[in-house]
Design a protein around this motif. Sequence first.
Motif, PDB file in Angstrom:
ATOM      1  N   ALA A  63      18.835 -33.023 129.526  1.00  0.00           N
ATOM      2  CA  ALA A  63      18.148 -33.928 128.605  1.00  0.00           C
ATOM      3  C   ALA A  63      16.700 -34.174 129.014  1.00  0.00           C
ATOM      4  CB  ALA A  63      18.895 -35.259 128.538  1.00  0.00           C
ATOM      5  N   ARG A  64      16.395 -34.186 130.296  1.00  0.00           N
ATOM      6  CA  ARG A  64      15.040 -34.520 130.734  1.00  0.00           C
ATOM      7  C   ARG A  64      14.021 -33.486 130.295  1.00  0.00           C
ATOM      8  NH1 ARG A  64      13.779 -32.196 136.377  1.00  0.00           N
ATOM      9  NH2 ARG A  64      12.157 -33.787 136.443  1.00  0.00           N
ATOM     10  N   TRP A  65      14.470 -32.252 129.975  1.00  0.00           N
ATOM     11  CA  TRP A  65      13.562 -31.225 129.468  1.00  0.00           C
ATOM     12  C   TRP A  65      13.758 -30.962 127.973  1.00  0.00           C
ATOM     13  CZ3 TRP A  65       9.978 -31.369 132.669  1.00  0.00           C
ATOM     14  CH2 TRP A  65      10.166 -31.301 134.042  1.00  0.00           C
ATOM     15  N   GLY A  66      14.582 -31.786 127.307  1.00  0.00           N
ATOM     16  CA  GLY A  66      14.648 -31.718 125.858  1.00  0.00           C
ATOM     17  C   GLY A  66      15.964 -31.293 125.257  1.00  0.00           C
ATOM     18  N   PRO A  99      17.329 -44.284 131.148  1.00  0.00           N
ATOM     19  CA  PRO A  99      16.248 -43.964 130.200  1.00  0.00           C
ATOM     20  C   PRO A  99      16.298 -42.556 129.639  1.00  0.00           C
ATOM     21  CG  PRO A  99      15.413 -44.024 132.457  1.00  0.00           C
ATOM     22  CD  PRO A  99      16.815 -44.565 132.503  1.00  0.00           C
ATOM     23  N   VAL A 100      16.986 -41.623 130.315  1.00  0.00           N
ATOM     24  CA  VAL A 100      17.113 -40.262 129.817  1.00  0.00           C
ATOM     25  C   VAL A 100      18.429 -40.063 129.084  1.00  0.00           C
ATOM     26  CG1 VAL A 100      17.241 -37.825 130.486  1.00  0.00           C
ATOM     27  CG2 VAL A 100      15.567 -39.326 131.574  1.00  0.00           C
ATOM     28  N   LEU A 101      19.529 -40.553 129.634  1.00  0.00           N
ATOM     29  CA  LEU A 101      20.831 -40.350 129.019  1.00  0.00           C
ATOM     30  C   LEU A 101      21.098 -41.316 127.873  1.00  0.00           C
ATOM     31  CD1 LEU A 101      23.078 -39.712 132.163  1.00  0.00           C
ATOM     32  CD2 LEU A 101      22.135 -38.044 130.558  1.00  0.00           C
ATOM     33  N   GLY A 102      20.528 -42.511 127.918  1.00  0.00           N
ATOM     34  CA  GLY A 102      20.763 -43.493 126.861  1.00  0.00           C
ATOM     35  C   GLY A 102      20.447 -42.969 125.471  1.00  0.00           C
ATOM     36  N   PRO A 103      19.255 -42.385 125.251  1.00  0.00           N
ATOM     37  CA  PRO A 103      18.942 -41.871 123.916  1.00  0.00           C
ATOM     38  C   PRO A 103      19.817 -40.703 123.474  1.00  0.00           C
ATOM     39  CG  PRO A 103      16.930 -42.233 125.193  1.00  0.00           C
ATOM     40  CD  PRO A 103      18.077 -42.370 126.141  1.00  0.00           C
ATOM     41  N   VAL A 104      20.493 -40.038 124.416  1.00  0.00           N
ATOM     42  CA  VAL A 104      21.395 -38.940 124.049  1.00  0.00           C
ATOM     43  C   VAL A 104      22.581 -39.472 123.256  1.00  0.00           C
ATOM     44  CG1 VAL A 104      22.948 -37.179 124.977  1.00  0.00           C
ATOM     45  CG2 VAL A 104      20.692 -37.523 126.008  1.00  0.00           C
ATOM     46  N   ALA A 328      14.615 -35.330 121.357  1.00  0.00           N
ATOM     47  CA  ALA A 328      13.970 -35.713 122.615  1.00  0.00           C
ATOM     48  C   ALA A 328      12.532 -36.164 122.390  1.00  0.00           C
ATOM     49  CB  ALA A 328      14.008 -34.546 123.602  1.00  0.00           C
ATOM     50  N   LEU A 329      11.830 -35.515 121.466  1.00  0.00           N
ATOM     51  CA  LEU A 329      10.458 -35.901 121.174  1.00  0.00           C
ATOM     52  C   LEU A 329      10.386 -37.286 120.537  1.00  0.00           C
ATOM     53  CD1 LEU A 329       9.081 -32.509 119.807  1.00  0.00           C
ATOM     54  CD2 LEU A 329       8.401 -33.613 121.934  1.00  0.00           C
ATOM     55  N   VAL A 330      11.199 -37.506 119.535  1.00  0.00           N
ATOM     56  CA  VAL A 330      11.152 -38.783 118.812  1.00  0.00           C
ATOM     57  C   VAL A 330      11.623 -39.927 119.695  1.00  0.00           C
ATOM     58  CG1 VAL A 330      12.131 -40.048 116.856  1.00  0.00           C
ATOM     59  CG2 VAL A 330      11.374 -37.693 116.553  1.00  0.00           C
ATOM     60  N   GLU A 331      12.601 -39.689 120.552  1.00  0.00           N
ATOM     61  CA  GLU A 331      13.147 -40.750 121.391  1.00  0.00           C
ATOM     62  C   GLU A 331      12.331 -41.000 122.651  1.00  0.00           C
ATOM     63  OE1 GLU A 331      15.502 -42.805 120.809  1.00  0.00           O
ATOM     64  OE2 GLU A 331      16.278 -41.965 118.947  1.00  0.00           O
ATOM     65  N   GLY A 332      11.331 -40.176 122.938  1.00  0.00           N
ATOM     66  CA  GLY A 332      10.499 -40.426 124.107  1.00  0.00           C
ATOM     67  C   GLY A 332      11.168 -40.118 125.427  1.00  0.00           C
ATOM     68  N   ILE A 333      12.066 -39.128 125.458  1.00  0.00           N
ATOM     69  CA  ILE A 333      12.796 -38.792 126.685  1.00  0.00           C
ATOM     70  C   ILE A 333      11.937 -37.969 127.646  1.00  0.00           C
ATOM     71  CG2 ILE A 333      14.787 -37.497 127.569  1.00  0.00           C
ATOM     72  CD1 ILE A 333      16.229 -38.130 124.983  1.00  0.00           C
ATOM     73  N   LEU A 334      11.008 -37.192 127.134  1.00  0.00           N
ATOM     74  CA  LEU A 334      10.345 -36.154 127.910  1.00  0.00           C
ATOM     75  C   LEU A 334       9.212 -36.709 128.773  1.00  0.00           C
ATOM     76  CD1 LEU A 334      10.143 -33.557 125.022  1.00  0.00           C
ATOM     77  CD2 LEU A 334      11.762 -33.559 126.916  1.00  0.00           C
ATOM     78  N   PRO A 335       8.948 -36.064 129.930  1.00  0.00           N
ATOM     79  CA  PRO A 335       7.798 -36.453 130.742  1.00  0.00           C
ATOM     80  C   PRO A 335       6.488 -36.139 130.036  1.00  0.00           C
ATOM     81  CG  PRO A 335       8.842 -34.486 131.638  1.00  0.00           C
ATOM     82  CD  PRO A 335       9.733 -34.987 130.553  1.00  0.00           C
ATOM     83  N   ARG A 336       5.409 -36.775 130.488  1.00  0.00           N
ATOM     84  CA  ARG A 336       4.108 -36.657 129.826  1.00  0.00           C
ATOM     85  C   ARG A 336       3.097 -35.967 130.729  1.00  0.00           C
ATOM     86  NH1 ARG A 336       4.153 -41.391 126.642  1.00  0.00           N
ATOM     87  NH2 ARG A 336       6.215 -41.571 125.702  1.00  0.00           N
TER      88      ARG A 336
END
Length: 361
Positions: A63-66, A99-104, A328-336
């Motif tokens: 999930a952390r990479w999308g 913060p990464v698994l929650g939006p999944v 992943a993009l819409v939920e803000g999961i990815l690093p910046r």
Amino acid sequence: MAAAHLRDNRSGVLPHRFVLGTETDDGITAAVDAILAQVRGGSYRYAPDGAFGRAAAEARESARWGDTDAAWRVIRAALPSWSPPGPDLLAPLGLLADPVLGPVVTRERGLELLATPRAGQPGPVPDPVPDPDPPGLRWLADTPRWNAPHDSYRCLWVEGAEPEALPDLVGEDGCAGLTAPSGRRDAWFHHGHGQWDESAPWEDRAVVSVGRTGSGWAFACDAAPRTSAAGHFFVSPAADASRGGRAVVLWAHSARDGGPAVFHLSVAERGEELYAYTLRGTDVERSGPVPGTLEPERVLRGVGETDRERCLLTAVQDEFGLSLPRHALVEGILPRLTTRSWNRAPREGEAYAYTTIRFGR
């Protein structure tokens, strides 16, 4: 409970702690304060013991990479192994605070989770809910737009690279690397421009979300460019990004502001741009031999105005096997990552105009 507490009080001033019950002792209160601080700061990691804990770690890496769909499949397969640590806990709620698994765990997936037998209990297994991520790139042209209220987006892909390599390839000078995701649904669309106050007015650094496609490309995507479309001073970052292989840059502007629709594509390899085109309305600017499968006149032959962007995106995704993870993009999961400027400096004799707005009492 910490995640719900922060969500319900997001717009106000948070109390120092939230009430758990009349029999809460000092040890539990300290543990609660620590968890609340981790959830507030985005550092909480759901890490239960046993097989389900190992599955959660594997799912987080996807999930952390999308790839949130793959992450959910791992969690779904491991659900029968989850055992509640106490009699009152009916589901692994710790997932929702991560913060990464929650939006999944979408609403539909949460219902599937609740209907799945756990801890060796009997019962029918529910049908899997469909994956929410569409394939390829066509969905970028969806109406209503996935990045509303913005009418522009720009993306970069690097073949065979890991996401961690992008700071060295396209990161701004002095870049410290990737930064952690916010973990909030709408934070990805509100970048705030204070970070550019010390930059030259012509500079256009992109704040991008970084990840990896299933076909082996690292990607960077900016859903809210400072400028609506590639302009006169634009220089594609494809050449810099392609030092180790191929790179593709795409910039689209939907023309909701009344101006011409703009679609830019550039492709580079081993540090050299191979070809590029910028389509503004019906006018095309080219450099290099654009393949027939990507030639805009050929791709758009007989296509209506409303389908132009979708057809151009389809040609790009089919040519290179590219994709982007919408969820992943819409939920803000990815690093910046903040990139170097996508604009070059004005040359001697070139004019550059900009407006400064000052507010005061």
